[in-house]
Design a protein around this motif. Structure first.
Motif, mmCIF file in Angstrom:
data_model
loop_
_atom_site.group_PDB
_atom_site.id
_atom_site.type_symbol
_atom_site.label_atom_id
_atom_site.label_comp_id
_atom_site.label_asym_id
_atom_site.label_seq_id
_atom_site.Cartn_x
_atom_site.Cartn_y
_atom_site.Cartn_z
ATOM 1 N N ILE A 110 8.740 2.258 9.633
ATOM 2 C CA ILE A 110 7.425 1.735 9.241
ATOM 3 C C ILE A 110 7.217 0.366 9.924
ATOM 4 O O ILE A 110 8.077 -0.516 9.801
ATOM 5 N N PRO A 111 6.097 0.151 10.639
ATOM 6 C CA PRO A 111 5.812 -1.199 11.167
ATOM 7 C C PRO A 111 5.407 -2.113 10.008
ATOM 8 O O PRO A 111 4.674 -1.696 9.105
ATOM 9 N N ALA A 112 5.897 -3.322 10.009
ATOM 10 C CA ALA A 112 5.618 -4.231 8.878
ATOM 11 C C ALA A 112 5.715 -5.665 9.348
ATOM 12 O O ALA A 112 5.903 -5.942 10.538
ATOM 13 N N LYS A 113 5.585 -6.572 8.407
ATOM 14 C CA LYS A 113 5.750 -7.994 8.712
ATOM 15 C C LYS A 113 6.596 -8.608 7.612
ATOM 16 O O LYS A 113 6.513 -8.190 6.451
ATOM 17 N N LEU A 114 7.369 -9.615 7.989
ATOM 18 C CA LEU A 114 8.116 -10.399 6.996
ATOM 19 C C LEU A 114 7.488 -11.777 6.932
ATOM 20 O O LEU A 114 7.159 -12.362 7.972
ATOM 21 N N ARG A 115 7.325 -12.283 5.731
ATOM 22 C CA ARG A 115 6.698 -13.595 5.590
ATOM 23 C C ARG A 115 7.534 -14.487 4.694
ATOM 24 O O ARG A 115 8.023 -14.066 3.653
ATOM 25 N N LEU A 146 5.196 -7.390 4.198
ATOM 26 C CA LEU A 146 3.818 -6.920 4.280
ATOM 27 C C LEU A 146 3.840 -5.580 5.004
ATOM 28 O O LEU A 146 4.299 -5.507 6.148
ATOM 29 N N HIS A 147 3.347 -4.544 4.357
ATOM 30 C CA HIS A 147 3.541 -3.208 4.929
ATOM 31 C C HIS A 147 2.401 -2.281 4.525
ATOM 32 O O HIS A 147 1.663 -2.549 3.558
ATOM 33 N N PRO A 148 2.256 -1.152 5.242
ATOM 34 C CA PRO A 148 1.267 -0.166 4.820
ATOM 35 C C PRO A 148 1.840 0.670 3.662
ATOM 36 O O PRO A 148 3.056 0.871 3.585
ATOM 37 N N ALA A 177 -0.082 -3.573 1.740
ATOM 38 C CA ALA A 177 0.601 -3.959 0.499
ATOM 39 C C ALA A 177 1.615 -5.049 0.786
ATOM 40 O O ALA A 177 1.990 -5.289 1.945
ATOM 41 N N GLU A 178 2.033 -5.707 -0.264
ATOM 42 C CA GLU A 178 2.999 -6.789 -0.122
ATOM 43 C C GLU A 178 4.089 -6.583 -1.162
ATOM 44 O O GLU A 178 3.782 -6.405 -2.344
#
Lengths: 244, 826
Positions: B536-541, B598-600, B611-612
């Motif tokens: 899954i492509p996502a982001k880390l914050r 942060l992800h779908p 979603a987070e």
């Protein structure tokens, strides 16, 4: 000894019909021409002559810095015209000590190190002790650690003389060795050079235009226009009688 | 002839030039090398920015892009209608709806080799072909396509035709008219080769790397894409160009609100031009690379400057006695300065003339490199006269300053001091007296080289700094190659360790772990073992820092491959994540700490929402790539796809090649794309090869400068030392000994220069890796490395060139007229 003398085992320098000619501007300049000269061990010879008479050219030939275009030059029996480059270098290391008019000290070396250089090149084993001793003889014991630029002209000349003497080579060649020295120091140096001829049996050749200096020599050779005008024996004068 | 007239000085200066022309040419060449390379490297940013501007403008790059969450689609025209209803709809100049889905491209190269790589099917509205800034443009009014070969897009309603990336086609041997197959059995004829703004730089997963040989967009008319993807009349993307001065952020917010209101449950991300990775990379690279080039240009120029300054100063110093004579004769200082300054002027003129030649050559070389390597349809590389003039001015001033300095020093002393024999070579201020007394081993002859080095510290320092500066450039640039290689090696070591041949199969949608398609793949004859994964492509914050990542689940039991845990442990629960060391460092977190993901998340069939989720960092792994994040299979519920997967890691049956395994699996139901686990490292290696060509040329030029400095320095040394050498010859010191002393002296300088060069090079390398590359390539945790080979090469160049340079003076020494040198050299 005169130029007619026969070469024997005491002969250190032997020039026969030696000449140094230069081709300049379509003509020939004979800086030195038809020179016959023999010098034996223990002789103190002064070459006299005005500027341009060929004194330095003669010294260069004897010092194996230059080769004759005419005749032969033998040092310790070795013919320089036949010698290889390596033999010439070896000859300069082991038979000749040079004192230059303009000192030519190594600026990066101290007075003592400059003197040691002469001994090192000649392959002496006790170089440091010998250098200290010779430096003392020229009156510079207290200036041993000074660099050339920290010495006066006279002091530099004395270091140059010490460097030539420390090797203990049988032929010492000096180009105007007292030119930069005051009278008192000049006399000291001449005494030292004379002592070398007596104690070490070396042949000392001094080139100068100063007739007063010639008075201390065993022989005086006068040059003019590249030729020997006279070659005579001399009764050395007492150093105390010198003045210039 | 009067000494007051210019003719007299010109004549004297001309004679000096005739006597010293080889040295003047050599110093001029040294300056020319520095100035020319600095001018060429200094133009890079402007060239690249101009090229970026022209290329993005020609293709009408979008100002805003509305991008649906993965798997979400709306009917054609829905997004355009929403955009037309926002309050500032008048600010929209043009828009284009698209359908963009992942795909796999299967083709056969001209040599008959099968090509199977992941790609992206991009369905766009066709538009009229047009020429912009000399480039043929096709496709929509926003994010158009530059056609570099073949034809533009045309929706004929007959046979499917499309455009693929030019570099991808070249790398894989795919020619015009070739047919490529995409999942589902559809075939597309390649009608054209080209590129569009979003694919100027082709990314690998998680970040920006030159993956152009392993990935390509396939541009086709929108209707064709909808047919191929099995999404008739559906789109998932809208690109917009706004009118000049429009409030991008405001319009983006209006779009988000309108979509939430008009298309509930349709998750979108609205991005700006600057969010295009290729855009960011191209502009950031131009800026950050320029910082790097500026450092190298500065060092090269500094090296040339030190070298030239030193050499000119020493040449003028040699005239010190003549200056003293002039002073003694009552010549005023300003007239005394004329002759040395004329020499400085000669060198300046020679330096600038040669600098123009070298600069033009360097420009030409960099221009061809940029044209080859910049992934842009339009490359602007006009001669930057301003940059050139600046560097040329420096090259002109250096010789004049270098000549003025010793003259000023010379006229400060009394004439008698200047005339005095040995004055210039023996005297030294500052540290010289102290260093001259440093006790050294060996006899006077053995000490001489070290004494010569120590007796003139300023001269030594300038020579050493000159060579050291250019050696530093060579070391740091070689170190960059070493660091990239070490990073790639570490990536290979980590990703290939237990299953080096494994293939990553991306599925065309989410499947239950035991779905027939999954079982068929895992049970294929070409497959020895399979790991089921969710990617899954996502982001880390964390606080202000946000990074892109690719989340992947790890099988619970006995996986064929799993990451090395460098700290902490593997993730055990659904809300735990194992992240890269570089990600942990950039985010400022460690094992045990929490972080936002942060992800779908699937909101319904074909619909995903943003979603987070707060996750705990279970540990870190050493892969230099920052993007891989590993989670437990239980985390599939976090993404709204419990018990489902969308990729498999397959280990081919023993003895089966990568290509054979790909062929066996391609076309099986559910397969979207297949690529080797090593693909990312290989694409980075390919990118490194391109970069290395620039580095190698700069290293070669740096080495040439070291040689020039060494040889010039030696030539001047031989002149300065002529009297000392003659004295040694008079004392019977053989030529080889004199040469040996010179070589040892040069060797000492070379060692010092190399030590300084290596030390400075390491500092620069540290800055490049830890500061510069962190900005340029944040996705890559570059490992700082300087190989022994690089150090030895630098040492060989530095020490070798310096040490061997004196050998070139052997002819001069052999031919030396000893008697006259002893007498008249002063």
């Amino acid at each position: 000894m005169t130029q007619e003398a026969v070469e024997d085992d005491q002969t250190l320098i032997d020039l026969r019909d030696a000449g140094r000619h230069y081709e300049i501007g379509g003509g020939t300049l004979k800086a030195l021409d038809q020179v016959d000269l023999t010098v034996r061990a223990g002789e103190f010879v002064v070459i006299l002559g005005p500027s341009g008479s060929g004194k330095t050219t003669l010294l260069n030939l004897i010092g194996a810095l230059d080769t004759p275009t005419e005749g032969t030059v033998r040092i310790g029996g070795q013919d320089l015209t036949e010698a290889s480059r390596a033999e010439l270098f070896a000859l300069r290391r082991h038979r000749i000590g040079f004192i230059f008019q303009s000192f030519n000290l190594f600026p990066g070396l101290t007075a003592l190190e400059n003197v040691q250089f002469g001994g090192n090149v000649a392959g002496r084993s006790d170089v440091r002790e010998a250098a200290i001793e010779v430096l003392g003889q020229v009156g510079l014991s207290d200036r041993a650690d000074h660099f050339p630029h920290e010495l006066s002209g006279g002091e530099q000349q004395r270091v140059a003389i010490a460097r030539a003497l420390v090797a203990g080579n049988p032929v010492v060649l000096a180009d105007e060795p007292t030119g930069e020295l005051d009278f008192h120091t000049g006399v000291q140096i001449l005494e030292l050079l004379r002592e070398v001829t007596q104690t070490a049996g070396a042949a000392v050749l001094i080139v100068t235009h100063n007739r007063q200096i010639a008075r201390v020599a065993d022989r005086i050779v006068e040059l003019s226009s590249g030729r020997i005008q006279s070659d005579r024996e001399n009764e050395p004068a007492d150093m105390a009688d010198l003045h210039w | 002839m009067s000494t007051r007239g210019p003719r007299f000085w010109l004549l004297w200066s001309w004679r000096d030039l005739r006597q010293r022309w080889p040295l003047i040419i050599a110093i001029g060449l040294l300056l020319a090398g520095g100035v020319g390379l600095a001018a060429g490297l200094g133009s890079m940013r402007d060239w690249r920015v101009d090229s970026n501007d022209a290329s993005f403008a020609a293709l009408d790059v979008h100002d805003l892009r509305v991008e649906a969450e993965e798997g979400s689609f709306v009917p054609t025209g829905a997004l355009r209608r929403v955009a037309s209803r926002i309050p500032d709809a008048d600010a929209i100049e043009a828009e284009s709806e698209r359908l963009i889905v992942p795909t796999q491209i299967s083709a056969t190269s001209t040599e008959g080799r099968p090509v199977i790589t992941p790609g992206q099917l991009v369905g766009v509205e066709t538009g009229p072909g047009r020429a912009v800034d000399g480039t043929e443009v096709t496709g929509p009014p926003v994010d158009a396509i530059a056609v570099e070969a073949g034809e533009g897009l045309a929706d004929t309603g007959e046979e499917s035709s499309g455009i693929i990336d030019t570099r991808y086609a070249a790398a894989n041997g795919i020619e015009l008219s070739a047919r490529v197959e995409v999942p589902g059995g559809a075939e597309v004829e390649i009608a054209g080769l080209g590129s569009s703004p979003e694919t100027f730089v082709v990314e690998g997963p998680g970040g920006a790397f030159s993956a152009e040989s392993d990935f390509s967009p396939l541009f086709v008319p929108l209707r064709t894409a909808q047919q191929i993807a099995g999404r008739p009349d559906r789109v998932n993307d809208l690109a917009l160009v706004l009118r000049p001065g429009a409030d991008r952020a405001g319009i983006a917010r209006q779009l988000e609100r309108e979509i939430a209101s008009q298309l509930p449950g349709f998750g979108v991300t609205v991005t700006e031009t600057g969010d295009i990775d290729g855009h960011r990379i191209l502009y950031d690279d131009a800026e950050n690379d320029q910082q790097l080039f500026d450092v190298f240009a500065f060092l090269i120029l500094a090296g040339a400057t030190f070298g030239a300054f030193n050499l000119i100063s020493r040449t003028v110093e040699a005239q010190r006695r003549e200056i003293g004579v002039g002073m003694a004769l009552g010549l005023e200082p300003r007239r005394l300065a004329i002759r040395p300054m004329m020499m400085g002027l000669q060198i300046a003129v020679v330096g600038v003339i040669l600098g123009v030649v070298v600069g033009l050559a360097v420009n030409e070389w960099l221009r061809s490199l940029l044209t080859d390597q910049l992934p842009l349809p339009i490359v602007k590389t006009g001669l930057r006269l301003d940059t050139f003039a600046q560097r040329a001015a420096i090259g002109f001033l250096i010789p004049l300053l270098a000549a003025a300095w010793p003259v000023m020093r010379g006229v400060r002393v009394t004439p008698i001091k200047a005339i005095r024999a040995g004055f210039r070579s023996s005297r030294g201020g500052g540290l010289a007296p102290m260093l001259a007394r440093v006790p050294l081993p060996g006899d006077s002859l053995a000490q001489m080289p070290a004494r010569n080095v120590l007796r003139a510290p300023r001269r030594t320092l300038l020579t050493v700094l000159a060579s050291g500066a250019v050696i530093a450039v060579a070391v740091s640039m070689s170190g960059m190659l070493d660091s990239f290689q070490a990073t790639i090696d570490r990536n290979f070591e980590e990703t290939l360790k237990t299953a080096p041949d494994r293939l990553r199969v991306t599925l065309d949608r989410y499947y239950p772990e035991d779905a027939p398609e999954v079982r068929q793949l895992a049970g294929n004859r070409a497959v020895a073992a399979a790991d089921r994964r969710l990617a899954i492509p996502a982001k880390l914050r964390s606080d202000d820092e946000e990074i892109e990542v690719a989340v992947e689940t790890l099988p619970d039991e006995d996986p064929e491959w799993e990451p090395t845990v460098s700290a902490g442990r593997l993730p055990r629960g659904p809300d735990e994540a194992l992240i890269a060391e570089s990600a942990a460092s950039d985010l400022g977190v460690g094992p045990g700490q929490t972080i936002d993901l942060l992800h779908p998340r699937r909101a319904g069939p074909g619909r995903f929402e943003s979603a987070e989720t707060e996750v705990r960092v279970s540990g870190t792994h050493p892969d230099p790539f920052r993007f891989p994040v590993y989670m437990n299979p239980a985390s599939s519920s976090v993404f709204g796809v419990p018990g489902q997967i969308n990729s498999l890691d397959l280990v081919p049956t023993g003895g089966l090649s990568e290509e054979d395994a790909k062929l066996a699996l391609a076309g099986l139901p559910g397969v979207a794309s297949i690529e080797a686990a090593s693909a990312l490292g290989r694409s980075l290696e390919q990118g490194l090869d391109d970069f290395a060509s620039i580095i190698r040329v700069v290293v070669v030029i740096a080495m040439i400068l070291v040689l020039l400095i060494a040889f010039n320095s030696t030539a001047i040394n031989a002149e300065e030392r002529a009297r000392e050498n003659a004295t040694m010859f008079a004392y019977g010191v053989p030529l080889r000994t004199v040469l040996r002393l010179a070589v040892i002296e040069s060797l000492i300088m070379g060692l010092l220069a190399t030590a300084i060069g290596v030390a400075l090079g390491v500092v620069i390398l540290g800055w490049v890796v830890n500061v510069n590359l962190k900005e340029v390539l944040p996705e890559l945790g570059t490992v700082t490395s300087l190989s022994l080979t690089s150090i030895l090469l630098a040492a060989a160049a530095g020490v070798g060139a310096m040490a061997l340079a004196p050998v070139l003076t052997v002819r001069r020494l052999r031919r030396m007229d000893v008697p006259s040198t002893l007498r008249v050299v002063e």
